[in-house]
Design an enzyme around this catalytic site. Structure first.
Site, mmCIF file in Angstrom:
data_model
loop_
_atom_site.group_PDB
_atom_site.id
_atom_site.type_symbol
_atom_site.label_atom_id
_atom_site.label_comp_id
_atom_site.label_asym_id
_atom_site.label_seq_id
_atom_site.Cartn_x
_atom_site.Cartn_y
_atom_site.Cartn_z
ATOM 1 N N HIS A 134 0.822 -1.211 0.000
ATOM 2 C CA HIS A 134 0.000 0.000 0.000
ATOM 3 C C HIS A 134 0.855 1.260 0.000
ATOM 4 C CE1 HIS A 134 0.705 0.818 4.324
ATOM 5 N NE2 HIS A 134 0.570 -0.480 4.503
ATOM 6 N N CYS A 150 3.300 -5.054 6.566
ATOM 7 C CA CYS A 150 2.879 -4.596 5.244
ATOM 8 C C CYS A 150 4.072 -4.050 4.468
ATOM 9 C CB CYS A 150 1.813 -3.512 5.373
ATOM 10 S SG CYS A 150 0.190 -4.139 5.829
#
Length: 175
Positions: A134, A150
């Site tokens: 992301h 992440c």
């Protein structure tokens, strides 16, 4: 955890129109890419090399597009094979239990597009867990060990990658 936000080609087009990827990212580049231990990596595959803090999108002609990324903090890193199982533009974000435990003042959900939303411009969720590739609202974290697992990218780079991959894209994360 990523919550579904606004998605679709019209919204992505609007993002591009306002300049999120109008200027090329200075750190994004095409480089020679040799699979090494990843024999048989197909064109279109994403390879994240945690120790390098780099993400590679394999072109299949002996090159890859290399993007700088932030990866998991020590103790939060992982490796393995997965695939993209969702794509979202400006997703809302619900902090996973571990993040909420460490930061109890976080709200239960942060709306997509909010400056305090850590997901940035777009997110591609990864099958089998709470991880995603992301954007970020903390560009100074790129190139570091900063996340709970992440893969963070500059917003202009995540928009570029988002346009190039689809749901089902294979992802390998190596140490």
């Amino acid at each position: 955890m990523v919550r579904r936000g606004i998605s679709g080609a019209a919204v992505l087009g609007a993002m591009l129109a306002v300049g999120l990827s109008a200027a090329p990212a200075m750190a994004r580049e095409v480089v020679a890419f040799h699979e090494g231990v990843m024999d048989g990596v197909m064109p279109g595959t994403i390879v994240v090399r945690t120790s390098e803090r780099r993400l590679y999108l394999v072109n299949g002609d002996g090159t890859a597009i290399r993007y700088p990324v932030a990866v998991g903090k020590p103790g939060k890193q992982w490796s393995g094979a997965t695939r993209i199982d969702g794509k979202y533009v400006e997703p809302a974000w619900a902090p996973p239990r571990e993040v909420k435990r460490d930061n109890p003042r976080l709200p239960s959900v942060i709306a997509g597009g909010s400056p305090s939303n850590p997901m940035g411009s777009a997110a591609m969720t990864l099958a089998g867990g709470e991880y995603a590739i992301h954007g970020t609202n903390r560009p100074n974290s790129i190139g570091t060990y900063a996340s709970y697992g992440c893969i963070r990218m500059y917003n202009q780079d995540v928009v570029d990658l988002y346009e190039r991959v689809s749901v089902g894209t294979q992802v390998y994360v190596t140490r």
